[in-house]
Design a protein around this motif. Structure first.
Motif, mmCIF file in Angstrom:
data_model
loop_
_atom_site.group_PDB
_atom_site.id
_atom_site.type_symbol
_atom_site.label_atom_id
_atom_site.label_comp_id
_atom_site.label_asym_id
_atom_site.label_seq_id
_atom_site.Cartn_x
_atom_site.Cartn_y
_atom_site.Cartn_z
ATOM 1 N N LEU A 110 41.342 -49.999 -32.136
ATOM 2 C CA LEU A 110 41.324 -48.972 -33.081
ATOM 3 C C LEU A 110 40.790 -47.716 -32.572
ATOM 4 C CD1 LEU A 110 39.942 -50.508 -36.371
ATOM 5 C CD2 LEU A 110 42.243 -50.620 -35.606
ATOM 6 N N SER A 111 41.423 -46.608 -32.830
ATOM 7 C CA SER A 111 40.992 -45.304 -32.277
ATOM 8 C C SER A 111 41.252 -44.270 -33.540
ATOM 9 C CB SER A 111 41.564 -44.966 -31.048
ATOM 10 O OG SER A 111 40.984 -44.123 -30.340
ATOM 11 N N PRO A 112 40.086 -43.503 -33.682
ATOM 12 C CA PRO A 112 40.438 -42.686 -34.930
ATOM 13 C C PRO A 112 41.345 -41.391 -34.835
ATOM 14 C CG PRO A 112 38.236 -42.824 -34.255
ATOM 15 C CD PRO A 112 38.814 -43.400 -33.351
ATOM 16 N N GLU A 113 41.760 -41.071 -33.503
ATOM 17 C CA GLU A 113 42.901 -40.233 -33.672
ATOM 18 C C GLU A 113 44.317 -40.671 -33.889
ATOM 19 O OE1 GLU A 113 41.437 -41.227 -30.573
ATOM 20 O OE2 GLU A 113 42.645 -41.018 -28.879
ATOM 21 N N ASN B 222 46.808 -42.667 -39.409
ATOM 22 C CA ASN B 222 47.714 -41.738 -40.084
ATOM 23 C C ASN B 222 48.152 -42.407 -41.485
ATOM 24 O OD1 ASN B 222 50.220 -40.563 -40.578
ATOM 25 N ND2 ASN B 222 51.091 -40.621 -38.922
ATOM 26 N N GLU B 223 47.558 -41.851 -42.381
ATOM 27 C CA GLU B 223 47.601 -42.633 -43.665
ATOM 28 C C GLU B 223 49.367 -42.462 -44.368
ATOM 29 O OE1 GLU B 223 45.088 -43.636 -45.348
ATOM 30 O OE2 GLU B 223 43.404 -42.772 -44.360
ATOM 31 N N SER B 224 49.912 -41.477 -44.112
ATOM 32 C CA SER B 224 51.339 -41.363 -44.661
ATOM 33 C C SER B 224 52.220 -42.052 -43.844
ATOM 34 C CB SER B 224 51.936 -39.954 -45.170
ATOM 35 O OG SER B 224 51.495 -39.159 -44.025
ATOM 36 N N GLY B 225 51.924 -42.098 -42.343
ATOM 37 C CA GLY B 225 52.744 -42.855 -41.441
ATOM 38 C C GLY B 225 52.494 -44.276 -41.204
ATOM 39 N N GLY B 226 51.745 -44.857 -42.075
ATOM 40 C CA GLY B 226 51.451 -46.384 -42.318
ATOM 41 C C GLY B 226 50.557 -46.995 -41.048
ATOM 42 N N ASN B 227 49.785 -45.998 -40.663
ATOM 43 C CA ASN B 227 48.544 -46.503 -39.824
ATOM 44 C C ASN B 227 47.315 -45.935 -40.274
ATOM 45 O OD1 ASN B 227 47.235 -47.777 -37.581
ATOM 46 N ND2 ASN B 227 48.230 -46.346 -36.187
ATOM 47 N N PRO B 228 46.912 -46.496 -41.579
ATOM 48 C CA PRO B 228 45.689 -46.109 -42.040
ATOM 49 C C PRO B 228 44.260 -46.560 -41.285
ATOM 50 C CG PRO B 228 46.467 -47.995 -43.329
ATOM 51 C CD PRO B 228 47.421 -47.538 -42.297
#
Ligand SMILES: [Cu+2]
Length: 262
Positions: free
Chosen positions: A144-147, A150-156
């Motif tokens: 997992l990496s904070p950068e 992407n909430e709306s892109g399906g990668n919360p």
């Protein structure tokens, strides 16, 4: 007047005791046999405090009636130091004893490591949703990496798809588990403190940013159970809830497969 007050207090006492004894507002049924010790400890505490409550109220009624206004001159009492020492120490010993007994049960769940065959599920709280990550067929959680968040892109959660282990990771808004199989929860938070709570499991644990808290459980009854956030975490706190779906092993495998296809 004193008699009336004593009677009202007795009535309130009896009604209160009845509500508990008849279990009018009670816990939902337990779905995890290993947690039965929680309920037993709760009952023990309730019975002990219930008996003390009953006699304390009875004593109160007696004193109200016995020392009612009889038209005589009142005199000041300094109390009884010996009696105060006795009941303060008795209360302290009793409650510290109950705390130790409870601590022992809590430690069994929280400090013992999970069984080796436990299914790992990573649970991440954030304002105001729960995300549940399964490691996928490879059995490994990807990086997992904070950068990459992407909430709306399906990668919360910020899965890093450069890591091959991440490509089959499954992130779901609900938590499915197979019945009668140990599950290890890896609890995280992305922002503030949340609390993972399943009433039917008697399980509650804070999710703390920067920490990975592990706990384990085995659910024994198929069904759907609410997972509310039990820590006031912001304006949308009351909306923050998900569901634990306990299903048969077969249904669980189907569920994993169906969701992996999406
Ligand atoms: Cu929350």
């Amino acid at each position: 007047m004193a008699l009336l007050l004593a009677l009202v207090i007795s009535l309130i006492t009896i009604v209160t005791m009845y509500i508990f004894a008849a279990k009018i507002w009670w816990f939902p049924p337990l779905i995890s046999q290993e947690r039965a010790a929680y309920d037993e400890q709760f009952m023990l505490t309730l019975v002990i405090t219930g008996i003390i409550f009953f006699f304390a109220q009875l004593g109160l009624c007696y004193v109200i009636f016995r020392y009612r206004d009889q038209g005589k001159r009142a005199h000041y009492s300094h109390g009884n130091t010996k009696m105060e020492i006795i009941w303060t120490s008795a209360t302290a010993i009793l409650f510290i004893g109950l705390v130790f007994a409870g601590q022992h049960i809590w430690a069994q769940v929280h400090l013992e490591s999970s069984p080796a065959d436990a299914i790992q599920i990573e649970v991440t709280g954030q304002q105001f949703v729960w995300n549940f990550r399964y490691s996928g067929p490879d059995g490994r959680f990807g990086r997992l990496s904070p950068e990459f968040i992407n909430e709306s892109g399906g990668n919360p959660l910020g899965l890093d798809f450069d890591d091959p282990a991440a490509t089959d990771d499954l992130v779901m808004p609900v938590m499915a588990v197979p019945v009668d199989r140990p599950v290890e929860v890896i609890l995280r938070s992305k922002d503030v403190i949340h609390s993972f709570f399943v009433r039917e499991m008697r399980l509650k644990q804070d999710a703390v940013p920067g920490m990975e808290i592990r706990l384990h459980f085995t659910a024994n009854i198929v069904g759907q159970y609410e997972i509310p956030c039990a820590e006031l975490c912001g304006l949308g706190h009351s909306q923050m809830r998900s569901y634990l779906l306990v299903m048969s092993e077969e249904d669980f495998q189907d569920w994993l497969r169906d969701n992996a296809l999406e």
